[in-house]
Design an enzyme around this catalytic site. Sequence first.
Site: not given
Ligand code: F6P
Length: 367
Positions: A11, A75, A104, A150-152, A187, A287-288
């Site tokens: 990712g 890949c 990641g 990695s964003i996680d 809300r 978010q990405r």
């Molecule tokens: O590993 C990074 C991530 O953004 C996770 O948080 C998320 O679950 C996943 O990738 C989403 O993957 P894709 O972009 O392949 O749908």
Amino acid sequence: RKKIGILTSGGDASGMNACVRAVVLYGISKGCDVYAVYEGYQGLVDGGDYIRKMDWRSVTGYLSIGGTSIGTARCMAFKTHEGRLQAAENLVKHGIDSLIVCGGDGSLTGADVFRSEWTGLLDELITAGRITVDEAKTFRSMTIVGIVGSIDNDMSGTDITIGAVTSLHRICEAVDSVDTTALSHSRAFVIEVMGRHCGWLALMAGIATGADFIFIPEQPPSDEDWETSMCKVARRHRELGKRKTIIIVAEGALDKNLKPIKVDRIKDILSDRLGLDTRVTILGHTQRGGSPCAFDRILGTVQSVAAVDAVLSSSPDKPFPMIGMNNNKVTTQPLMDAVKLTHEVAEAIESRNFQRALELRDSQFLD
Ligand code: F6P
């Protein structure tokens, strides 16, 4: 003269471009040739035009661009032996003797497998007549270095991964936007954020935005009846005068019995039990996206400089390194150990041994 390949994999994460830029610029300044491998491991398998020599101007403007401009992929081919054999052949044919991989945990696991097979792959290529013994000679000491993008923030052996802080900013901006409309209408909102196995984004976003309740995979609600506990907290906050209710849910959140906690279920509970007008917002790939924050530009840069230094000081008797961060310092540790620990943490979470998962996560920092 060292020939370094750089690739981004898995990712995308904001700050990966800072990595590529720093590897190219610092590598060239140290007298190396630097090659970008486009489209992650897929480019390594496909070879040809996917592997391109970079010059000083190739990375102009990279610092502020989100994602990865040299492309990435999840890949499948590289997961097969034949794919890795092809990748090894392409590296030898291009004369690339060192590889820096920014990705990641899955991508660095791939790098680790590649590392462990390297000598065997060369022998297999020689036996098949795909490379000569002479060609293979220079490559016996191939170096592979991992940088965690990695964003996680889910990799063991580092405090923080490239891209996580930028994504956290994106999430906070989105929650702030939701806040104003939630306040206006009084809300409730249930907001899903990324993180299949790691709740770092959800937890940090919850703290940074003052959410009422947070659900993460690593620490399921201790209470069997989490629905009632959540309602109690939300009701109490309303009684204290809050006009809005914000629940943040990691996409991989689990209950005590390891059943997924889903946003629609939470919405129904808040509506039915508390009578709150409730909406669901799934932030998804917003978010990405976007320009990396200063922190990720710096992290990508300093770690890549360390990665090039690791290439230049590598020797056959040293284990391949992963570059990380600990206590604001760039660290270098065996890639193999970090990958192993990350898998052990994931296994502990999967087998519901949350205490063990937390201990394992802490253990990486003991020394
Ligand atoms: O590993 C990074 C991530 O953004 C996770 O948080 C998320 O679950 C996943 O990738 C989403 O993957 P894709 O972009 O392949 O749908």
